[in-house]
Design an enzyme around this catalytic site. Sequence first.
Site, PDB file in Angstrom:
ATOM      1  N   ASP A   9       1.063  -1.299  -0.161  1.00  0.00           N
ATOM      2  CA  ASP A   9       0.064   0.118   0.051  1.00  0.00           C
ATOM      3  C   ASP A   9       0.917   1.292  -0.032  1.00  0.00           C
ATOM      4  O   ASP A   9       2.291   1.148   0.338  1.00  0.00           O
ATOM      5  CB  ASP A   9      -0.907  -0.027   1.229  1.00  0.00           C
ATOM      6  CG  ASP A   9      -1.793   1.114   1.312  1.00  0.00           C
ATOM      7  OD1 ASP A   9      -2.337   1.777   0.372  1.00  0.00           O
ATOM      8  OD2 ASP A   9      -1.728   1.760   2.480  1.00  0.00           O
ATOM      9  N   ASP A  11      -0.270   5.194   0.970  1.00  0.00           N
ATOM     10  CA  ASP A  11      -0.396   6.091   2.040  1.00  0.00           C
ATOM     11  C   ASP A  11      -0.144   5.506   3.483  1.00  0.00           C
ATOM     12  O   ASP A  11      -0.990   4.434   3.711  1.00  0.00           O
ATOM     13  CB  ASP A  11      -1.908   6.608   1.794  1.00  0.00           C
ATOM     14  CG  ASP A  11      -1.889   7.342   0.516  1.00  0.00           C
ATOM     15  OD1 ASP A  11      -0.972   8.256   0.189  1.00  0.00           O
ATOM     16  OD2 ASP A  11      -2.909   7.195  -0.359  1.00  0.00           O
TER      17      ASP A  11
HETATM   18  C1  G6P Z   1      -5.646   5.655  -0.175  1.00  0.00           C
HETATM   19  C2  G6P Z   1      -5.592   6.455   1.088  1.00  0.00           C
HETATM   20  C3  G6P Z   1      -7.138   6.911   1.234  1.00  0.00           C
HETATM   21  C4  G6P Z   1      -7.465   7.837   0.053  1.00  0.00           C
HETATM   22  C5  G6P Z   1      -7.558   6.892  -1.322  1.00  0.00           C
HETATM   23  C6  G6P Z   1      -7.847   7.650  -2.488  1.00  0.00           C
HETATM   24  O1  G6P Z   1      -6.339   4.500  -0.242  1.00  0.00           O
HETATM   25  O2  G6P Z   1      -5.587   5.562   2.067  1.00  0.00           O
HETATM   26  O3  G6P Z   1      -7.207   7.915   2.639  1.00  0.00           O
HETATM   27  O4  G6P Z   1      -8.761   8.449   0.212  1.00  0.00           O
HETATM   28  O5  G6P Z   1      -6.036   6.511  -1.230  1.00  0.00           O
HETATM   29  O6  G6P Z   1      -6.877   8.689  -2.716  1.00  0.00           O
HETATM   30  P1  G6P Z   1      -6.867   9.929  -3.847  1.00  0.00           P
HETATM   31  O7  G6P Z   1      -5.227  10.494  -3.765  1.00  0.00           O
HETATM   32  O8  G6P Z   1      -7.088   9.328  -5.150  1.00  0.00           O
HETATM   33  O9  G6P Z   1      -7.710  10.898  -3.264  1.00  0.00           O
HETATM   34 MG    MG Z   2      -2.775   3.121   3.624  1.00  0.00          MG
END
Ligand code: G6P
Ligand code: MG
Length: 222
Positions: A9, A11
């Site tokens: 993953d 983030d």
């Molecule tokens: C990751 C993060 C989420 C986020 C998602 C979409 O999974 O953990 O917190 O909402 O990505 O990210 P984006 O950059 O497309 O808004």
């Molecule tokens: Mg994450």
Amino acid sequence: MTIQACIFDLDGVICDTAHYHYLAWKQLADELGFEFTKEDNERLKGVSRMDSLDILLEIGQLTVDEETKLVFADRKNQVYVDFIRQIGPEEILDGIKPFLVALRARGIKIALGSVSKNAEMILNNLQLKSYFDVIIDGTKITNAKPDPEVFLRGAQELSVTPDACVVFEDAYSGIEAAIRAGMKCVGVGDPDILGRADKIISGFQDVKLSLLSEIEDVGRET
Ligand code: G6P
Ligand code: MG
């Protein structure tokens, strides 16, 4: 089954962009006039942008039409992108780079499995893109975690079977997605949240390749 691939993953695992997501959602909540806490933010980790917005609006007890939702999601993304535009390799979390180097040296394949649509920009800014054999992000999938699509796509593009993959995740929804994909999973962070993972680590500082053989042996109750 011998582990042949690692799927990361982004983030909260490779870099602390989870914090910037939080700040951006908080700013939107401020602008809309309600409170949004760090505890609330746990529910958004690993969740797609639009699903996150639904949760945020539920917290703020607001109901809006689809068009307004898109405006709000764009606004959050604008604030978020302003943060991540400025990040550099110093934001890579401790221990990640040596671990990626060690995996490559051992011939383990590496994929990114993130539902973020900003993943590519982040990896570029972190100067980490070349470490990944395959990048699956929010621009390539239709179902966000806890759906296993993002990880299954990763395994498929790496040409390995799911049971030969281990996923590294900081979010509850991501652990769920890995389990549904039939993969091993390592939770990065809080054991209270990531309890279903095969193993939990606090970070990558002291992680060695022997971690892979440890989790090969873990059996899972179904
Ligand atoms: C990751 C993060 C989420 C986020 C998602 C979409 O999974 O953990 O917190 O909402 O990505 O990210 P984006 O950059 O497309 O808004
Ligand atoms: Mg994450």
